[in-house]
Design an enzyme around this catalytic site. Structure first.
Site, PDB file in Angstrom:
ATOM      1  CG  ASP A  97      27.932   7.013  54.767  1.00 48.10           C
ATOM      2  OD1 ASP A  97      27.309   7.074  53.707  1.00 48.10           O
ATOM      3  OD2 ASP A  97      27.512   6.423  55.785  1.00 48.10           O
ATOM      4  CG  ASP A 270      25.853  13.741  53.166  1.00 47.72           C
ATOM      5  OD1 ASP A 270      24.936  13.098  53.724  1.00 47.72           O
ATOM      6  OD2 ASP A 270      26.392  13.388  52.095  1.00 47.72           O
ATOM      7  CB  CYS A 308      27.742  35.057  45.313  1.00 50.09           C
ATOM      8  SG  CYS A 308      28.929  33.883  46.007  1.00 50.09           S
ATOM      9  CB  CYS A 310      32.414  33.031  46.473  1.00 49.19           C
ATOM     10  SG  CYS A 310      32.084  32.770  44.722  1.00 49.19           S
ATOM     11  CB  CYS A 313      30.684  35.880  42.684  1.00 49.49           C
ATOM     12  SG  CYS A 313      29.642  34.443  42.362  1.00 49.49           S
ATOM     13  CG  HIS A 339      29.135  30.254  42.924  1.00 51.94           C
ATOM     14  ND1 HIS A 339      28.771  31.431  43.551  1.00 51.94           N
ATOM     15  CD2 HIS A 339      27.982  29.700  42.473  1.00 51.94           C
ATOM     16  CE1 HIS A 339      27.465  31.590  43.475  1.00 51.94           C
ATOM     17  NE2 HIS A 339      26.953  30.550  42.821  1.00 51.94           N
TER      18      HIS A 339
END
Ligand code: MAQ
Length: 376
Positions: A97, A270, A308, A310, A313, A339
């Site tokens: 940015d 974003d 989930c 991940c 998890c 997560h």
């Protein structure tokens, strides 16, 4: 499939479902499937995640900020160390940015035609000035794949005259950015402003589209206007944006904002929400978000989200995360961030599949029904 190449960036529009678009952005450091979510890595790190973990979330691009990198370590050092990718150990695409938004969200800034002067408190009130030219110089030294134009992002609410002045100044500054931006392997995106005024949004979009660039952002939103005005302003802007180039809605947002903005033709997003909320103990899941640090989770043996897969998890309970967050353990931030970013990337992947299969509207309704259900 329509493919458009502008400088170092190619955009392939692979399909549509209503106004929702399924695409692919290709830049020097790789390919980004769209609609895409870009985690924010303000100081060349997505807080709490090592690059290998960031990859594990499914993220294909991340952000860094010109303002923060100018303060430390400075663009010349990053350049000397081989540029942002080398410096932070992330070999996929990066977007920076421009410093526009970060500067306007700080106190004691002075704005004139030249640029923005702000007092950086920590260095004994050292005065720093960002101009379109300096923002371009910094971003070219940092070496991200995509650089953002230096724009005037007005706060919300904003009176019409100031919003109008900001639209015209942003266009004059965009001309200066394009003039100063000479790095051939870096794409420059323009930014549409216009605050919450339909006519200014249309005017800003038309003026911005008149400057040929690889992609365009919708700026000036997610500044406190709320969901309905955000959606209304996308509706005023999107029809004037060229279809064959990527559209990036800056600073957005909650899952419900992203789903509704995809329905209106946005390709890239974003936001600090998944990472910032993770550090404060708020987890995202299919049934909405919840604060795992609350006492009710002290002996909860389930993972954050049973859907989930991940690492967090698969290996830890809400009870353990409750303990880590409440004792301010570093691992708590890391596991929660892993997560939340995975949740966002899984949402984007589901969105992309729904568009491919032409059932995005059905997905939109069912997702929001479950995610926003009151009886959590
Ligand atoms: C990060 C961000 C969020 C929200 C809005 C904006 C904006 O209008 N301009 C810039 N440069 N950045 C923004």
């Amino acid at each position: 499939m329509a493919s458009t190449t502008t400088g170092p960036l190619s955009f392939d529009l692979k399909g549509t479902d209503g106004r929702a678009r399924r695409g692919r952005v290709t830049v020097p450091h790789g390919v980004i499937q769209t609609p895409a979510f870009m985690p924010v890595g303000t100081r060349a790190t997505v807080k709490g995640l090592m690059p290998r973990d960031l990859k594990a979330t499914g993220s294909e691009i991340c952000l860094a900020n010109t303002y923060h990198m100018d303060i430390s370590p400075g663009p010349k050092i990053v350049k000397k160390m081989g540029g942002l990718h080398e410096f932070m150990g992330w070999d996929k695409p990066i977007l920076t940015d421009s410093g526009g938004y970060q500067v306007f969200s700080l106190p004691k800034t002075q704005l004139d035609e030249e640029g923005v002067t702000f007092r950086f408190e920590k260095k004994g009130g050292k005065k720093v000035k960002l101009t379109p030219e300096r923002s371009m110089q910094i971003q070219q030294d940092l070496g991200a794949d995509i650089a953002m134009a230096f724009d005037v992002c007005v706060p919300y609410p904003c009176d019409y005259k100031n919003a109008q002045d900001a639209v015209y100044r942003t266009i004059r500054w965009l001309e200066r950015c394009k003039e100063a931006h000479t790095r051939p392997d870096q794409a420059l995106f323009g930014i549409v402003q216009g605050s919450s005024y339909a006519d200014l949004r249309g005017l800003s979009a038309q003026l911005t589209m008149g400057i040929d660039l690889p992609g365009y952002a919708i700026g000036g939103l997610s500044v406190g206007e709320g969901h309905s005005i955000m959606m209304a302003m996308i509706d005023c802007t999107e029809p004037s944006m060229v279809k064959e180039k990527p559209r990036y809605l800056m600073g957005v947002g909650y899952p419900e904002d992203i789903v509704e903005a995809v329905a209106r033709g946005v390709d890239m997003f974003d936001c600090v929400i998944p990472t910032r909320y993770a550090r404060s103990g708020v987890a995202f899941a299919r049934h909405g978000r919840f604060r795992v640090s609350n006492a009710r989770y002290k002996t909860d043996k389930y993972p954050l989200d049973t859907n989930c897969s991940c690492y967090t998890c698969k290996n830890f309970t809400r009870a353990y995360l409750n303990h880590l967050i409440n004792t301010n353990e570093i691992l708590g931030s890391a596991l929660m961030t892993l997560h939340n970013v995975t949740f966002y990337q899984d949402l984007m992947r589901t969105i992309r599949t729904a568009i491919e299969e032409k059932n995005f509207e059905k997905f939109r309704v069912s997702f929001l029904q479950e995610y926003l259900a009151e009886d959590k």
